[in-house]
Design a protein around this motif. Structure first.
Motif, PDB file in Angstrom:
ATOM      1  N   ARG A 107      15.301 -16.108   6.962  1.00  0.00           N
ATOM      2  CA  ARG A 107      16.372 -15.116   7.027  1.00  0.00           C
ATOM      3  C   ARG A 107      16.913 -14.885   5.616  1.00  0.00           C
ATOM      4  NH1 ARG A 107      20.434 -16.837  11.750  1.00  0.00           N
ATOM      5  NH2 ARG A 107      21.444 -14.937  10.997  1.00  0.00           N
ATOM      6  N   PRO A 108      16.570 -13.741   4.999  1.00  0.00           N
ATOM      7  CA  PRO A 108      16.951 -13.510   3.599  1.00  0.00           C
ATOM      8  C   PRO A 108      18.444 -13.618   3.345  1.00  0.00           C
ATOM      9  CG  PRO A 108      15.386 -11.844   4.348  1.00  0.00           C
ATOM     10  CD  PRO A 108      15.787 -12.625   5.569  1.00  0.00           C
ATOM     11  N   SER A 113      15.631 -19.032   0.397  1.00  0.00           N
ATOM     12  CA  SER A 113      14.267 -18.836  -0.060  1.00  0.00           C
ATOM     13  C   SER A 113      14.183 -17.641  -1.001  1.00  0.00           C
ATOM     14  CB  SER A 113      13.348 -18.610   1.146  1.00  0.00           C
ATOM     15  OG  SER A 113      12.045 -18.264   0.746  1.00  0.00           O
ATOM     16  N   PHE A 114      13.170 -17.658  -1.854  1.00  0.00           N
ATOM     17  CA  PHE A 114      12.942 -16.523  -2.745  1.00  0.00           C
ATOM     18  C   PHE A 114      11.752 -15.680  -2.285  1.00  0.00           C
ATOM     19  CE2 PHE A 114      11.547 -20.586  -4.536  1.00  0.00           C
ATOM     20  CZ  PHE A 114      10.169 -20.452  -4.436  1.00  0.00           C
ATOM     21  N   ARG A 115      11.219 -15.984  -1.101  1.00  0.00           N
ATOM     22  CA  ARG A 115      10.129 -15.148  -0.575  1.00  0.00           C
ATOM     23  C   ARG A 115      10.628 -13.745  -0.275  1.00  0.00           C
ATOM     24  NH1 ARG A 115       7.616 -17.093   4.408  1.00  0.00           N
ATOM     25  NH2 ARG A 115       9.571 -18.160   4.853  1.00  0.00           N
ATOM     26  N   ALA A 179      16.071 -12.564  -8.340  1.00  0.00           N
ATOM     27  CA  ALA A 179      16.409 -12.581  -9.764  1.00  0.00           C
ATOM     28  C   ALA A 179      16.444 -14.009 -10.295  1.00  0.00           C
ATOM     29  CB  ALA A 179      17.761 -11.898  -9.983  1.00  0.00           C
ATOM     30  N   LEU A 180      16.996 -14.933  -9.517  1.00  0.00           N
ATOM     31  CA  LEU A 180      17.042 -16.323  -9.962  1.00  0.00           C
ATOM     32  C   LEU A 180      15.637 -16.897 -10.048  1.00  0.00           C
ATOM     33  CD1 LEU A 180      18.577 -18.872 -10.737  1.00  0.00           C
ATOM     34  CD2 LEU A 180      18.784 -19.406  -8.292  1.00  0.00           C
ATOM     35  N   ALA A 181      14.800 -16.623  -9.062  1.00  0.00           N
ATOM     36  CA  ALA A 181      13.427 -17.130  -9.093  1.00  0.00           C
ATOM     37  C   ALA A 181      12.673 -16.593 -10.303  1.00  0.00           C
ATOM     38  CB  ALA A 181      12.701 -16.745  -7.802  1.00  0.00           C
TER      39      ALA A 181
END
Length: 299
Positions: A107-108, A113-115, A179-181
């Motif tokens: 669930r974004p 998660s960065f997926r 952006a963080l990933a």
């Protein structure tokens, strides 16, 4: 129950087998009931068993309520972090399935998660506490680097912390997990950015652990759970990374109240790992509550 919370419980066969010797009647505490998968299997295997299921995620509790509806007369669900809970009766068993669940990762809007791009939240209970973005804005660079190293075992923690601080503020900026990933991956040399796991995995793990005080909660559980168990009661823990597993192993070895039943952790076989990729990193350890009046010499 939203379909986004459908998931397979990891090491299900090992958990059911490990708890085979539960008494005919009694109460088991599932401190991370999640979607209710493990609890449903144990309730089906033990018709006299009653269950208290804890979770701080409202979506998980809603999922568990539906999954456990066939056993509703034997189930009590409680919205709580297990770090803040103490049972009012002796227990025949305690089960903990640590870490973040697949539905939460998928669930974004939860930001785990960065997926998929989502807000930098990462709270298990999205109604309270500090978000990951707020944490990254608040900490000094050295504190942030130490956190990423300690909780993510990330060797580039100082470089990553410096870049995160340079990119402040995160809260309210409109930038999220993607952006963080991207920022973290950019701290790696080009040839090292595409390994077996994504370059940002360890940093995201560290932030999530810090936001939810996961290791502090685990330490309190490992200290308290033995006192909740009646003689012969079982304590099982499923962990997903070495920081957790080392603590569980050490506690089971050092605690005079517990007898370790698994010298090595139970892990998924090839069939389960293929069917449920999340199980590949899962480790299950089990211990039994000793008699209160057993002396050290008798152990």
């Amino acid at each position: 129950m939203p379909k986004t919370f459908d998931h397979l419980p990891v090491l299900a066969a090992a958990v059911v087998a490990g708890f085979t010797d539960l008494p005919g009647e009694g109460t088991l505490l599932d401190v991370t009931v999640g979607g209710g998968g493990h609890s449903a299997l144990l309730l089906a295997a033990h018709p006299g068993l009653r269950l208290i299921g804890l979770d701080q995620d409202p979506a998980a509790l809603a999922a568990a309520a539906e999954r456990l509806e066939p056993f509703a007369d034997r189930v009590t669900l409680v919205p709580s972090n297990f770090a803040n809970y103490a049972p009012s009766e002796p227990l025949v068993g305690v089960l903990a399935d640590l870490g973040v669940s697949s539905p939460q990762l998928d669930r974004p809007e939860r930001g785990f998660s960065f997926r998929f791009d989502g807000p930098l939240d990462m709270r298990m209970n999205s109604a309270e506490g500090e978000t990951a973005a707020e944490l990254m804005d608040r900490l000094e660079e050295k504190e942030l680097a130490d956190l990423i190293y300690a909780y993510g075992e990330e060797r580039l923690s100082r470089r990553i912390a410096r870049r995160i601080v340079e990119a402040r503020p995160w809260q309210g900026s409109g930038r999220g997990t993607a952006a963080l990933a991207y920022l973290v991956a950019g701290c790696y040399p080009p040839k090292a950015r595409h390994g077996r796991i994504h370059a940002a995995t360890r940093t995201f793990q560290a932030l999530r652990i810090a936001v939810n005080d996961e290791l502090g909660a685990l330490e309190r559980l490992l200290h308290n759970a033995a006192d909740w168990l009646m003689q012969g009661g079982l304590f099982g823990v499923i962990s997903f990374h070495s920081l957790e597993d080392r603590r569980v192993k050490a506690a089971f070895l050092a605690d005079d109240r517990l007898e370790r039943l698994t010298r090595k952790p139970v892990v998924a076989d090839e069939q389960e790992a293929e069917r449920n990729p999340r199980s590949r990193s899962a480790k299950f350890r089990l211990a039994r509550r000793r008699s209160a009046n057993l002396s050290l010499g008798e152990r």
